[in-house]
Design a protein around this motif. Structure first.
Motif, PDB file in Angstrom:
ATOM      1  N   VAL A 173     -12.022   4.217  -6.411  1.00  0.00           N
ATOM      2  CA  VAL A 173     -11.810   2.989  -5.638  1.00  0.00           C
ATOM      3  C   VAL A 173     -11.824   3.275  -4.139  1.00  0.00           C
ATOM      4  N   VAL A 174     -11.104   4.314  -3.712  1.00  0.00           N
ATOM      5  CA  VAL A 174     -11.019   4.624  -2.280  1.00  0.00           C
ATOM      6  C   VAL A 174     -12.383   5.055  -1.743  1.00  0.00           C
ATOM      7  N   THR A 175     -13.098   5.909  -2.487  1.00  0.00           N
ATOM      8  CA  THR A 175     -14.409   6.376  -2.038  1.00  0.00           C
ATOM      9  C   THR A 175     -15.401   5.219  -1.965  1.00  0.00           C
ATOM     10  N   TYR A 176     -15.402   4.389  -2.983  1.00  0.00           N
ATOM     11  CA  TYR A 176     -16.305   3.240  -3.030  1.00  0.00           C
ATOM     12  C   TYR A 176     -15.984   2.292  -1.873  1.00  0.00           C
ATOM     13  N   LEU A 177     -14.695   2.045  -1.653  1.00  0.00           N
ATOM     14  CA  LEU A 177     -14.255   1.150  -0.571  1.00  0.00           C
ATOM     15  C   LEU A 177     -14.715   1.670   0.788  1.00  0.00           C
ATOM     16  N   LEU A 178     -14.510   2.951   1.044  1.00  0.00           N
ATOM     17  CA  LEU A 178     -14.871   3.515   2.341  1.00  0.00           C
ATOM     18  C   LEU A 178     -16.381   3.526   2.559  1.00  0.00           C
ATOM     19  N   LEU A 179     -17.150   3.687   1.495  1.00  0.00           N
ATOM     20  CA  LEU A 179     -18.609   3.659   1.646  1.00  0.00           C
ATOM     21  C   LEU A 179     -19.105   2.240   1.904  1.00  0.00           C
ATOM     22  N   VAL A 180     -18.535   1.246   1.221  1.00  0.00           N
ATOM     23  CA  VAL A 180     -18.910  -0.147   1.494  1.00  0.00           C
ATOM     24  C   VAL A 180     -18.621  -0.475   2.954  1.00  0.00           C
ATOM     25  N   TRP A 181     -17.446  -0.059   3.447  1.00  0.00           N
ATOM     26  CA  TRP A 181     -17.048  -0.327   4.836  1.00  0.00           C
ATOM     27  C   TRP A 181     -17.966   0.387   5.827  1.00  0.00           C
ATOM     28  N   ASN A 182     -18.145   1.698   5.637  1.00  0.00           N
ATOM     29  CA  ASN A 182     -18.908   2.493   6.603  1.00  0.00           C
ATOM     30  C   ASN A 182     -20.398   2.172   6.591  1.00  0.00           C
ATOM     31  N   ARG A 199      -8.503  -5.741  -6.320  1.00  0.00           N
ATOM     32  CA  ARG A 199      -7.518  -6.820  -6.371  1.00  0.00           C
ATOM     33  C   ARG A 199      -6.146  -6.300  -6.785  1.00  0.00           C
ATOM     34  N   ILE A 200      -6.134  -5.309  -7.677  1.00  0.00           N
ATOM     35  CA  ILE A 200      -4.859  -4.680  -8.035  1.00  0.00           C
ATOM     36  C   ILE A 200      -4.268  -3.975  -6.818  1.00  0.00           C
ATOM     37  N   LEU A 201      -5.128  -3.243  -6.103  1.00  0.00           N
ATOM     38  CA  LEU A 201      -4.696  -2.492  -4.923  1.00  0.00           C
ATOM     39  C   LEU A 201      -4.151  -3.430  -3.846  1.00  0.00           C
ATOM     40  N   VAL A 202      -4.855  -4.527  -3.599  1.00  0.00           N
ATOM     41  CA  VAL A 202      -4.416  -5.486  -2.589  1.00  0.00           C
ATOM     42  C   VAL A 202      -3.104  -6.148  -3.013  1.00  0.00           C
ATOM     43  N   GLY A 203      -2.981  -6.431  -4.298  1.00  0.00           N
ATOM     44  CA  GLY A 203      -1.740  -7.022  -4.795  1.00  0.00           C
ATOM     45  C   GLY A 203      -0.548  -6.104  -4.590  1.00  0.00           C
ATOM     46  N   VAL A 204      -0.724  -4.819  -4.853  1.00  0.00           N
ATOM     47  CA  VAL A 204       0.356  -3.842  -4.648  1.00  0.00           C
ATOM     48  C   VAL A 204       0.698  -3.739  -3.163  1.00  0.00           C
ATOM     49  N   ALA A 205      -0.341  -3.708  -2.307  1.00  0.00           N
ATOM     50  CA  ALA A 205      -0.116  -3.621  -0.867  1.00  0.00           C
ATOM     51  C   ALA A 205       0.633  -4.842  -0.349  1.00  0.00           C
ATOM     52  N   ALA A 206       0.266  -6.033  -0.836  1.00  0.00           N
ATOM     53  CA  ALA A 206       0.938  -7.266  -0.409  1.00  0.00           C
ATOM     54  C   ALA A 206       2.411  -7.249  -0.817  1.00  0.00           C
ATOM     55  N   LEU A 207       2.680  -6.709  -1.998  1.00  0.00           N
ATOM     56  CA  LEU A 207       4.065  -6.631  -2.481  1.00  0.00           C
ATOM     57  C   LEU A 207       4.876  -5.656  -1.639  1.00  0.00           C
ATOM     58  N   MET A 208       4.293  -4.498  -1.327  1.00  0.00           N
ATOM     59  CA  MET A 208       5.002  -3.485  -0.552  1.00  0.00           C
ATOM     60  C   MET A 208       5.239  -3.933   0.891  1.00  0.00           C
TER      61      MET A 208
END
Length: 225
Positions: A10-19, A121-130
């Motif tokens: 997830v992190v690698t895919y996310l960073l490649l989409v962004w970069n 979406r799971i990652l964003v949900g956890v971040a929003a909760l924290m």
């Protein structure tokens, strides 16, 4: 929740989409043959874009390491991901960087783009909760990263890269006279690559190099900067 292996994906895919300022399905189609290390950056071959639907031309997007912020470093993330996925397998005959999961009996095979979106979406949900913030998770998607990367590059400083370079990296068509006279050029894309990976334009560290591995013999690796 997310497993450790899935988190690396997830992190690698996310960073490649962004970069890369790419669409999620474009990142899903990257194969190992598209990746080349040249000088101080990773070059990623890109083909089909809105301005080149038939993939007549090839250009390289330049992806840089961020040694000062490992959490945002696409090269470090990619390295960790590859340690967990060392070689293409028979299941991954096409040599995809992100091979799709094996199809389960009587079930539709999920794409890596859809797998990433579910995990995001799971990652964003956890971040929003924290962080104790309210987010409409249903409105967030992989395309949000593409929009965010472009917004960051254009408005993140008073010395933003050329808008033409951003349009070309994002793969948007430049119509009319602009499309005839403004062409992809490595120098501006390299500058943009350093901006989008989080280097500070107002600091001398903007030109920082990644670690280099010097192999004195097959059993020893030392790191120099």
């Amino acid at each position: 929740g997310l497993s450790a292996a899935n988190a690396l994906f997830v992190v690698t895919y996310l960073l490649l989409v962004w970069n890369l300022m790419a669409r999620s399905n474009e990142v899903a189609l990257i194969v190992f043959e598209h990746l080349h290390w040249k000088n101080d950056c990773l070059e990623v071959d890109t083909f089909i874009t809105k301005m080149d639907q038939r993939a007549k031309k090839k250009s390289q997007k330049h992806v840089y390491a961020n040694p000062l912020n490992p959490m945002l470093c696409p090269i470090l993330s990619l390295g960790l991901y590859l340690l967990d996925h060392p070689t293409p397998s028979e299941h991954n005959a096409a040599h995809f960087l992100f091979p799709p999961a094996k199809k389960k009996k009587n079930k539709k095979q999920p794409t890596m783009s859809s797998t990433f979106l579910s995990a995001l979406r799971i990652l964003v949900g956890v971040a929003a909760l924290m962080l104790n913030v309210t987010l409409e998770i249903a409105k967030l998607g992989a395309h949000s990263l593409r929009k965010g990367g472009v917004t960051y590059a254009t408005g993140g400083s008073t010395m933003a890269p050329s808008i033409i370079a951003i349009l070309l990296r994002a793969g948007w068509s430049v119509k009319g006279v602009e499309g005839r006279y403004f062409k992809f050029e490595n120098a501006m894309d390299q500058f943009l690559g350093r901006v989008i990976c989080g280097h500070n334009l107002n600091s001398e560290t903007f030109a920082i190099l990644p670690p280099f591995f010097i192999c004195s013999n097959p059993r020893s690796i030392t790191i120099s900067h």
